[in-house]
Design an enzyme around this catalytic site. Structure first.
Site, short mmCIF file in Angstrom:
data_model
loop_
_atom_site.label_atom_id
_atom_site.label_comp_id
_atom_site.label_asym_id
_atom_site.label_seq_id
_atom_site.Cartn_x
_atom_site.Cartn_y
_atom_site.Cartn_z
N LYS A 1 -62.24 -67.94 -6.45
CA LYS A 1 -62.21 -66.96 -7.55
C LYS A 1 -62.67 -65.61 -7.01
O LYS A 1 -63.67 -65.54 -6.30
CB LYS A 1 -63.15 -67.46 -8.66
CG LYS A 1 -63.15 -66.62 -9.93
CD LYS A 1 -64.10 -67.26 -10.96
CE LYS A 1 -64.10 -66.53 -12.28
NZ LYS A 1 -65.02 -67.15 -13.27
N SER B 1 -62.78 -67.72 -17.69
CA SER B 1 -62.27 -66.70 -16.80
C SER B 1 -61.75 -67.24 -15.46
O SER B 1 -61.04 -66.53 -14.76
CB SER B 1 -63.36 -65.68 -16.51
OG SER B 1 -64.45 -66.32 -15.83
N SER C 1 -66.48 -70.84 -18.36
CA SER C 1 -65.40 -70.26 -17.55
C SER C 1 -64.84 -71.16 -16.46
O SER C 1 -63.83 -70.81 -15.84
CB SER C 1 -65.86 -68.95 -16.91
OG SER C 1 -65.73 -67.90 -17.82
#
Lengths: 531, 106
Positions: free
Chosen positions: A95, A171, A195
């Protein structure tokens, strides 16, 4: 069968034994990426075409040369009789909220678009030291602020591999989508309010939020410092267990990283669930939501398919000897989102003040007369609307005259949320749970554009995941079914502090019990580009 | 229901945060702030007994899970120029910023 459809454990074993070259694995990974991903996210993206709408767009940056170098190093060490580590040759994605030395580390924000990290985050460093090959950095909501990955400054935003009209969640949407589509076998995400788990549920993969402090936050671009947890995204529970065993542990560069020894998580996969007490709470089976016209709380029922997935999972575990404990009260869970609206915003505002166009990142290109004007223009141009909104709210609810009413009160409600879990898990208490079984999300994935912009509704996508962040406890989302629309349903297990081993044990048992289920045979839509 | 964040209060927050918005952005952000506050107001109804402590974090820090204090040792950074190279403007290894608004004291 592509190597990208195998487990990380299987691939690593073969690479370690010299039966498979890490470079060959990497070639399969890039082949899959070129088949399903489409163009990577960019600041200047132009029109979104029909072709774009059919692809995943998990990546912001591909680090191909670096990856080949890593893979060659792994192959060389195997040929020299050395052990490259438990993740030898396993392609992973990261990420883009973690720093990796020498690579762009953008947080999906214009303000960090030109930032090249001068150091590497501890969990990423550990994964690479264990032989993992980093394919690149994957997309997310800007600074992780969202639950759909649509707020990224780098577009096209990531789409759900199961149906590309739908969001992957967020996210860590790029992480979950990349794993679901086989663009890498594992991904490292972060979970502040859900997330990792919410996108894992939306994309039909496994996502674990470890106990707060179990994994170091060093090198993570911070959102909510008392809530942020780096964690694994994988296609099965065993791979997540392997990944956590590599990432977890103390770190002298993060004083909140727990110093407790890291257990052998893989051994928990061999244990059955006989005698384990698994709870179900009615408070997680309904959806409280504020009516913005009246300010009153409205309670809706959980969609039947999600409810059924939970009851089926409970039955599957009961059939294997687990004891299901019903009616566990979690009376404060409905305050999770209001509390999060306060605490996470205060911490976000505090963390975002460092981005000012002075030391690194974007500085306005327009004229300015003094420092204050430079700050204003830099921040106005560099941040998207969601970070700005979080800063404004964080400043308001922590201002001296409002703090008692909002921030201080939210911190106390956080204690109450934690106390619900303490009561449920208390070995001398009425419930004595080993784990609590709940849905991960109140709905399956929603369509792109359907929720984005409504920040209250978007935040409520996390209402079943956020209590674990407040309490600090570990929680895992694993695939529990497929809806009639063909979208994955996630089920969540939560456990006491540092009992990730129980989550792996229960999750693995559920996987084994449902191995032959019809829903497991359904594949993501984007696999049509592969077959 | 009246808006808690009035246009005046909003402008004050925007100034404090060193932002600048066009009217459309300002309208959207103020609406969302007020909507979020409606959700936050649920907290007012939570019964809080006297002895409920504020929790700055969920998991307690104890001697068992926390590092002990260590000597405060100076460790040199091994790549200061790489870090300085990230800055928008540097001269002689100093960050350069425009004039800082100030008032001369008499």
């Amino acid at each position: 069968m592509s190597l990208m459809d195998k487990t990380a454990r299987n691939v690593a074993e073969k690479v370690r034994r010299g039966e498979l070259s890490a470079v060959t694995v990497l070639e399969d990974a890039f082949e899959r990426i070129s088949a399903v991903d489409g163009r990577p996210g960019a600041l200047d993206y132009g029109e979104i075409s029909d072709e774009d709408k059919s692809k995943v767009h998990a990546f912001i940056t591909l680090t191909k040369d670096r990856a080949y170098q890593q893979a060659q190093d792994v192959d060389r060490s195997v040929s020299e009789g050395e052990d490259p580590g438990p993740l030898a040759g396993v392609p992973i994605t990261v990420k883009d909220i973690f720093c990796i030395k020498g690579t762009p580390s953008t947080a999906a924000s214009r303000i960090l678009a030109n930032f090249v990290a001068p150091y590497t985050a501890t969990p990423v460093e550990r994964l690479e030291a264990a032989g993992a090959i980093t394919l690149g950095k994957v997309n997310l909501d800007e600074f992780t602020y969202g639950s759909s990955s649509e707020s990224s400054a780098f577009q096209p935003a990531t789409r759900n591999p199961w149906h590309t009209d739908y969001v992957p969640g967020g996210s860590s949407g790029g992480s979950a989508a990349a794993v679901a589509a086989g663009e890498g076998l594992l991904s490292i995400g972060t979970d502040t309010g859900g997330s990792i788990r919410q996108p894992a549920a939306f994309c039909g993969v496994v996502g674990l939020k470890p106990t707060y402090g179990r994994v170091s936050r060093y090198g993570l671009i911070a959102f909510g410092s008392s809530l942020d947890c780096p964690g694994p995204v994988a296609r099965n529970v065993g791979d997540a267990a392997l990944m956590l065993s590599v990432m977890a542990g103390e770190d002298r560069r993060d004083s909140t990283a727990a110093t407790l020894p890291v257990p052998d998580y893989l051994s928990s996969l061999d244990k059955d669930v006989r005698g384990l007490r698994i709870g179900i709470s009615p408070d997680y089976m309904r959806i409280p939501y504020p009516d913005l016209q009246t300010g009153e709380v409205v309670v809706a029922d959980l969609p039947k398919e999600i409810r059924d997935a939970i009851l089926n999972a409970a039955q599957a575990l009961a059939d294997q000897g687990a004891e299901i404990v019903e009616n566990v009260p979690m009376p404060n869970m409905s305050y999770g989102i209001p509390t999060y609206f306060v605490i996470s915003r205060v911490e976000a505002a505090s963390n975002l003040h460092r981005f000012d166009g002075v030391k690194y990142g974007y500085r306005t290109q327009s004229e300015f007369s003094d420092l204050r004007e430079m700050y204003r223009k830099t921040r106005a141009e560099g941040f998207g609307l969601q970070p700005k909104l979080r800063i404004l709210m964080g400043m308001y609810v922590s201002a001296a005259q409002y703090s008692e009413q909002y921030y201080q009160r939210a911190l106390k409600v956080r204690s109450k949320i934690r106390s619900d879990f303490e009561a449920a898990f208390d070995p001398q208490g009425a419930y004595r749970l080993d784990a609590l079984l709940t849905p991960t999300t109140p709905t399956t994935a929603f369509k792109l554009g359907d929720v984005y912009g409504d920040t209250v509704l978007m935040q409520y996508a996390d209402q079943l995941t956020v209590p674990a962040n407040h309490a600090g406890i570990p929680a895992i989302s694993i695939p529990g079914g497929i809806s009639s629309e063909g979208l994955p349903i996630g089920i969540q297990f939560q456990a006491p502090d540092y009992r990730e081993d129980t989550l792996f044990q229960v999750g693995n048992a559920f996987e084994q019990a449902t191995d032959d289920a019809d829903w497991r045979k359904i594949k993501p839509q984007v696999m049509k580009f592969v077959e | 229901m009246t808006d808690e964040i009035t246009p005046e209060l909003f402008e004050h927050l925007v100034d404090l945060a060193a932002f600048a918005f066009d009217p459309k952005e300002a309208k959207y952000l103020r609406r969302e702030l007020n909507n979020q506050l409606k959700a936050i107001h649920q907290l007012a109804a939570v019964p809080l007994e006297e002895d409920v402590p504020p929790a700055s974090h969920g998991v307690p820090y104890t001697d068992q899970n926390s590092p002990s204090l260590r000597e405060d040792l100076w460790v040199p950074c091994d790549n200061p120029d790489e870090i300085l190279a990230q800055a928008p403007q540097v001269e002689d290894r100093y960050f350069i910023v425009p004039d800082i608004p100030h008032t001369e004291l008499e």
